[in-house]
Enzyme design. Structure first.
Site, PDB file in Angstrom:
ATOM      1  CB  CYS A   1      -4.749   3.867  -5.275  1.00 16.24           C
ATOM      2  SG  CYS A   1      -3.938   2.256  -5.217  1.00 16.24           S
TER       3      CYS A   1
ATOM      4  N   GLY B   1      -1.383   2.438  -7.242  1.00 16.50           N
ATOM      5  CA  GLY B   1      -2.133   2.689  -8.484  1.00 16.50           C
ATOM      6  C   GLY B   1      -1.542   3.855  -9.264  1.00 16.50           C
TER       7      GLY B   1
ATOM      8  CG  HIS C   1      -2.022  -1.489  -9.753  1.00 18.46           C
ATOM      9  ND1 HIS C   1      -2.904  -0.722  -9.035  1.00 18.46           N
ATOM     10  CD2 HIS C   1      -1.065  -1.883  -8.881  1.00 18.46           C
ATOM     11  CE1 HIS C   1      -2.497  -0.635  -7.780  1.00 18.46           C
ATOM     12  NE2 HIS C   1      -1.385  -1.341  -7.651  1.00 18.46           N
TER      13      HIS C   1
ATOM     14  CB  CYS D   1      -0.894  -0.015   1.233  1.00 15.31           C
ATOM     15  SG  CYS D   1      -1.947   1.431   1.325  1.00 15.31           S
TER      16      CYS D   1
HETATM   17  N1  LIG Z   1      -6.512  -2.291  -2.359  1.00 15.89           N
HETATM   18  C1  LIG Z   1      -5.134  -2.592  -2.641  1.00 15.89           C
HETATM   19  C2  LIG Z   1      -4.248  -2.351  -1.445  1.00 15.89           C
HETATM   20  C3  LIG Z   1      -4.154  -0.897  -1.015  1.00 15.89           C
HETATM   21  C4  LIG Z   1      -3.444   0.011  -2.021  1.00 15.89           C
HETATM   22  C5  LIG Z   1      -3.313   1.423  -1.514  1.00 15.89           C
HETATM   23  N2  LIG Z   1      -4.462   2.157  -1.261  1.00 15.89           N
HETATM   24  C6  LIG Z   1      -2.164   2.208  -2.073  1.00 15.89           C
HETATM   25  O1  LIG Z   1      -2.093   3.410  -1.741  1.00 15.89           O
HETATM   26  O2  LIG Z   1      -1.311   1.657  -2.758  1.00 15.89           O
HETATM   27  C7  LIG Z   1      -4.983  -4.066  -3.079  1.00 15.89           C
HETATM   28  O3  LIG Z   1      -5.807  -4.902  -2.702  1.00 15.89           O
HETATM   29  O4  LIG Z   1      -4.015  -4.349  -3.784  1.00 15.89           O
END
Ligand SMILES: N[C@@H](CCC[C@H](N)C(=O)O)C(=O)O
Length: 282
Positions: free
Chosen positions: A227, A230, A168, A74
């Site tokens: 994210c 992301g 992603h 994360c």
């Molecule tokens: N939902 C993501 C994990 C969290 C990612 C995050 N919010 C970030 O900032 O990178 C997953 O399940 O891969």
């Protein structure tokens, strides 16, 4: 149980120090994260982050999504993690090594006050191999760049897939991203049979060689205000498609993440903020 509520560009987390983290780790973290992240019956957040001792690095981070699933990494969370670890004297240096399921990640505090810190993170090397993302249907290929993908009745014309330790699926579009009906479309991609571990989904519009507008539908959460992984995946995908340079500002609903990607490692710079702290009975 003592907790800290923090956010990185609006992507918010319940954060625990080592003692509470060890307790949660040995008492069904999946269920506890669902409970704490609930915005009506709990504290409310996109995820729960545990701070644990590590044998390989200064500390270990575990991240659980709001639905209880565990993610590998994360990006916004690790900036909050570094701020909390330094402010609470768990570590006594500005640059720390953090063990994650995506490997060792290195955040560095650039400047700090009680509430906010500016942090630059070495997010490691992106992985483009289809089996590492993982995405099915591209066996034997080196990468999935600018591909057309059909999901149910929808065709996505420019899809690039990147692993930043977590999966992603970056979809470039020339569309008014702010009004894009993400809730009606992104869950079909997240849960599609193409992605055996599900996927985070990025909807990106290139504004210029150095700016991208982005909305993210996160695996195990839904749409978030930002994210970190992301944004990194999108910067990598945009460069691979020839849309941008290595240095880009990613404009998300929660704010801007600055990403640098030249050859190997991806660096992300943005703030981490303490919102409040409290005690909850679990
Ligand atoms: N939902 C993501 C994990 C969290 C990612 C995050 N919010 C970030 O900032 O990178 C997953 O399940 O891969």
């Amino acid at each position: 149980m003592k907790f800290y509520k923090m956010h990185g560009t609006g992507n918010d987390f319940v954060m625990l120090l080592p003692e509470e983290s060890k307790y949660v780790e040995s008492n069904n973290p999946l269920e506890i994260s669902k409970k704490l992240c609930d915005r009506h019956f709990g504290i409310g957040s996109d995820g729960l982050i545990l701070m644990l001792p590590s044998e390989k690095a200064d500390l270990k981070m575990r991240i659980f999504n709001a639905d209880g699933s565990e993610a590998e990494m994360c990006g916004n969370g690790i900036r909050c993690f570094a701020k909390l670890a330094k402010d609470m004297n768990i570590v006594n240096k500005d640059k720390i090594e953090v063990e994650t399921l995506a490997g060792i990640i290195v955040p560095e505090i650039i400047r700090s006050d009680d509430k906010n810190s500016l942090i630059r993170v070495n997010m490691g090397t992106p992985n483009l191999k289809p089996e590492s993302i993982p995405i099915l249907g591209f066996e034997g290929k080196d990468s999935v760049i600018n591909q057309r993908i059909q999901i149910n009745d929808k065709t996505f014309l420019n899809v690039t897939c990147v692993s930043m330790g977590n999966p992603h699926c970056v979809i470039f579009m020339d569309y008014d991203i702010k009004n894009f009906p993400i809730e009606g479309i992104a869950p079909e991609v997240e849960h599609s049979a193409w992605f055996p571990k599900k996927t985070n989904v990025e909807f990106a519009r290139v504004i210029s060689k150095s700016d991208i507008e982005l909305r993210v539908w996160e695996r195990g959460v839904g749409e978030t205000l930002a994210c970190g992984t992301g944004a990194c995946a999108t910067a990598v995908a945009a460069k691979l498609n020839g849309f941008t340079n290595g240095n880009v500002n990613i404009h998300l609903p929660g704010g801007i993440l600055h990403i640098e990607y030249e050859t190997n490692n991806v660096f992300m710079t943005a703030t981490a903020t303490l919102v409040f702290e409290g005690i909850i009975e679990i």
